[in-house]
Design a protein around this motif. Structure first.
Motif, short mmCIF file in Angstrom:
data_model
loop_
_atom_site.label_atom_id
_atom_site.label_comp_id
_atom_site.label_asym_id
_atom_site.label_seq_id
_atom_site.Cartn_x
_atom_site.Cartn_y
_atom_site.Cartn_z
N ALA A 1 0.77 -1.23 0.00
CA ALA A 1 0.00 0.00 0.00
C ALA A 1 0.79 1.27 0.00
O ALA A 1 1.73 1.35 0.51
CB ALA A 1 -0.90 0.02 1.19
N VAL A 2 0.87 2.34 -0.10
CA VAL A 2 0.81 3.76 -0.03
C VAL A 2 2.00 4.61 -0.44
O VAL A 2 3.09 4.27 -0.26
CB VAL A 2 0.39 4.20 1.36
CG1 VAL A 2 1.47 3.95 2.32
CG2 VAL A 2 -0.06 5.63 1.35
N LEU A 3 1.81 5.58 -0.77
CA LEU A 3 2.29 6.88 -0.41
C LEU A 3 3.21 7.59 -1.39
O LEU A 3 4.24 7.10 -1.80
CB LEU A 3 2.95 6.88 0.95
CG LEU A 3 2.15 6.08 1.92
CD1 LEU A 3 2.88 5.90 3.23
CD2 LEU A 3 0.80 6.57 2.15
N SER B 1 -15.85 11.38 -2.38
CA SER B 1 -15.58 11.03 -3.78
C SER B 1 -14.34 11.77 -4.29
O SER B 1 -13.56 11.22 -5.09
CB SER B 1 -16.79 11.38 -4.65
OG SER B 1 -17.15 12.74 -4.50
N GLU B 2 -14.15 13.01 -3.84
CA GLU B 2 -12.95 13.76 -4.22
C GLU B 2 -11.70 13.08 -3.70
O GLU B 2 -10.68 12.98 -4.40
CB GLU B 2 -13.01 15.18 -3.65
CG GLU B 2 -14.11 16.07 -4.17
CD GLU B 2 -14.06 17.43 -3.49
OE1 GLU B 2 -13.12 18.20 -3.77
OE2 GLU B 2 -14.94 17.72 -2.65
N LEU B 3 -11.75 12.64 -2.45
CA LEU B 3 -10.57 12.02 -1.84
C LEU B 3 -10.23 10.70 -2.50
O LEU B 3 -9.04 10.38 -2.70
CB LEU B 3 -10.81 11.83 -0.34
CG LEU B 3 -11.03 13.10 0.48
CD1 LEU B 3 -11.20 12.76 1.95
CD2 LEU B 3 -9.87 14.08 0.29
N ALA C 1 -3.22 12.40 -3.24
CA ALA C 1 -3.28 12.13 -1.81
C ALA C 1 -2.71 10.73 -1.63
O ALA C 1 -2.74 9.91 -2.54
CB ALA C 1 -4.70 12.22 -1.28
N ASP C 2 -2.17 10.47 -0.44
CA ASP C 2 -1.50 9.20 -0.21
C ASP C 2 -2.21 8.31 0.81
O ASP C 2 -2.08 7.09 0.77
CB ASP C 2 -0.07 9.45 0.28
CG ASP C 2 0.71 10.35 -0.68
OD1 ASP C 2 0.63 10.09 -1.89
OD2 ASP C 2 1.37 11.29 -0.21
N VAL C 3 -2.93 8.92 1.73
CA VAL C 3 -3.68 8.20 2.75
C VAL C 3 -5.01 8.92 2.91
O VAL C 3 -5.04 10.14 3.04
CB VAL C 3 -2.94 8.21 4.11
CG1 VAL C 3 -3.73 7.43 5.16
CG2 VAL C 3 -1.54 7.66 3.98
N ILE C 4 -6.11 8.16 2.89
CA ILE C 4 -7.42 8.80 3.07
C ILE C 4 -8.31 7.94 3.96
O ILE C 4 -8.04 6.76 4.18
CB ILE C 4 -8.15 9.04 1.74
CG1 ILE C 4 -8.52 7.72 1.05
CG2 ILE C 4 -7.33 9.94 0.82
CD1 ILE C 4 -9.49 7.88 -0.12
N VAL C 5 -9.37 8.57 4.45
CA VAL C 5 -10.43 7.89 5.20
C VAL C 5 -11.70 7.98 4.37
O VAL C 5 -12.06 9.07 3.89
CB VAL C 5 -10.66 8.56 6.57
CG1 VAL C 5 -11.72 7.79 7.36
CG2 VAL C 5 -9.37 8.66 7.35
N VAL C 6 -12.39 6.85 4.19
CA VAL C 6 -13.55 6.85 3.30
C VAL C 6 -14.58 5.84 3.80
O VAL C 6 -14.24 4.86 4.46
CB VAL C 6 -13.12 6.53 1.85
CG1 VAL C 6 -12.64 5.10 1.73
CG2 VAL C 6 -14.22 6.82 0.85
N SER C 7 -15.84 6.08 3.50
CA SER C 7 -16.91 5.16 3.88
C SER C 7 -17.03 4.05 2.84
O SER C 7 -16.62 4.21 1.69
CB SER C 7 -18.24 5.91 4.01
OG SER C 7 -18.59 6.50 2.78
N PRO C 8 -17.61 2.90 3.21
CA PRO C 8 -17.73 1.77 2.28
C PRO C 8 -18.46 2.12 0.99
O PRO C 8 -18.10 1.61 -0.08
CB PRO C 8 -18.51 0.73 3.09
CG PRO C 8 -18.17 1.03 4.51
CD PRO C 8 -18.07 2.53 4.56
N GLY C 9 -19.48 2.99 1.05
CA GLY C 9 -20.26 3.30 -0.13
C GLY C 9 -19.44 3.83 -1.29
O GLY C 9 -19.74 3.54 -2.45
#
Length: 342
Positions: free
Chosen positions: A17-19, A84-86, A95-103
């Motif tokens: 993963a990331v970054l 959706s932007e993130l 962006a390298d790390v984000i928080v998002v909902s399952p939807g």
């Protein structure tokens, strides 16, 4: 309540993963003396939000564990207030790390993640933790990692609290929702649930919701105390009545960009995983502590709170759960989740 973490074994499973490196610093961590800059973002603007607590812990631990080879920059709503932007920024490397909902993950083609957004899927925080920190959580992480073609890698499960109805009038039963507009998801299982409950799902951007409630654009909304109270939604005429439907013990996904993670050194990858684990613990603890704190704050500032019998809501949620699980081939996962009820 136990504070179990998304374990290191689950975190490392299938991970690559990331970054991204940004600005004048190096774009990877392979060379000596180079500094890798990481942009970590969430969509909440309040500095007291649990998301901010979690990402600040991520920053603290990652910078310390990497011995200065990684510099983390946390963005609270400044890279976008819409998830959706993130997601798009993470995919493109902005962006390298984000928080998002399952939807929002289902929109990227990982349809199985929608299972975690089902109303009344969980009955308590203990139930939720046992699921996401167990076999189901590991299976879901694998699916995200594989189906996204290494664009998105899940490194931890966060919570966004327990969601309740709040609106221009209290509800005692489902019939009180008939014809009321409610700000929520306007497609998928969440929309189906509120439609069957008699409400009219309506799309309003989170950053515009206070004004929409204040100006009678929408009759009601649904969210957890730490989130809607910090935004003062309870101070509007259309947000001051809270009915504790407890329809969603929420899941949020801590994601990194997999292709960029692969460019990191082994030491930096280890540091990232340690930071992800620490952020899970910090974010969850902040959510749990703020639930009662912000409920009391809402009451002190004039909100009216009532508890309701949720039996009829659960009754309409169960067929929705079963249908989705069958449609996406997740019947075994749903069975596993239900088997862990107390």
């Amino acid at each position: 309540m136990k504070k179990s973490l998304f374990t290191a074994a689950a975190l490392t499973l299938g991970l690559s993963a990331v970054l991204a490196g940004c600005g004048d610093s190096a774009t990877n961590g392979s060379g000596e003396g180079e500094t890798l800059k990481i942009l970590a973002a969430h969509n909440q603007t309040s500095p007291d939000n649990p998301y901010q607590t979690g990402l600040l812990k991520f920053e603290e631990v990652l910078e310390a564990e990497s011995d200065g080879s990684i510099d983390v920059e946390v963005h609270a709503g400044t890279l976008g207030t819409e998830e959706s932007e993130l997601v798009e920024k993470l995919k493109l490397g902005a962006a390298d790390v984000i928080v998002v909902s399952p939807g929002f993950m289902t929109q990227t083609g990982v349809k199985e993640v929608d299972l975690l957004a089902l109303p009344y899927l969980f009955e308590s925080y203990d139930h939720w933790e046992s699921v996401v920190d167990g076999d189901v959580g590991e299976q879901m992480a694998d699916l995200i990692n594989e189906k996204s073609n290494n664009d998105f890698k899940l490194v931890g499960y966060w919570s966004a609290g327990v969601r309740h109805y709040y609106g221009k009038k209290p509800i005692e039963s489902m019939k009180d929702l008939k014809g009321m507009s409610i700000r929520t998801q306007t497609s998928g299982v969440v929309s189906d649930f509120w439609t069957q409950a008699g409400a009219v799902p309506t799309s309003v951007a989170w950053g515009e919701l206070y004004q929409a409630l204040q100006q009678n654009v929408v009759d009601s909304s649904e969210n957890a105390y730490p989130y809607f109270v910090q935004q003062n939604h309870h101070k509007t005429d259309n947000g001051k009545f809270v009915s504790e439907t407890a329809h969603d013990y929420t899941t949020r996904l801590l994601l990194v960009n997999g292709k960029k993670f692969d460019e990191m050194t082994d030491e930096q990858k280890d540091a990232l995983m340690a930071a992800a684990e620490a952020s899970v613990e910090a974010e969850r603890e902040a959510v749990y502590a703020q639930e009662e704190e912000y409920k009391q704050k809402a009451i002190d500032e004039g909100a009216t709170v009532n508890e309701i019998d949720t039996a009829e809501f659960i009754e309409i949620a169960l067929p929705i759960q079963e249908k989705l699980a069958k449609d996406i081939g997740a019947e075994e996962m749903l069975e596993s989740i239900n088997s862990q009820r107390k």
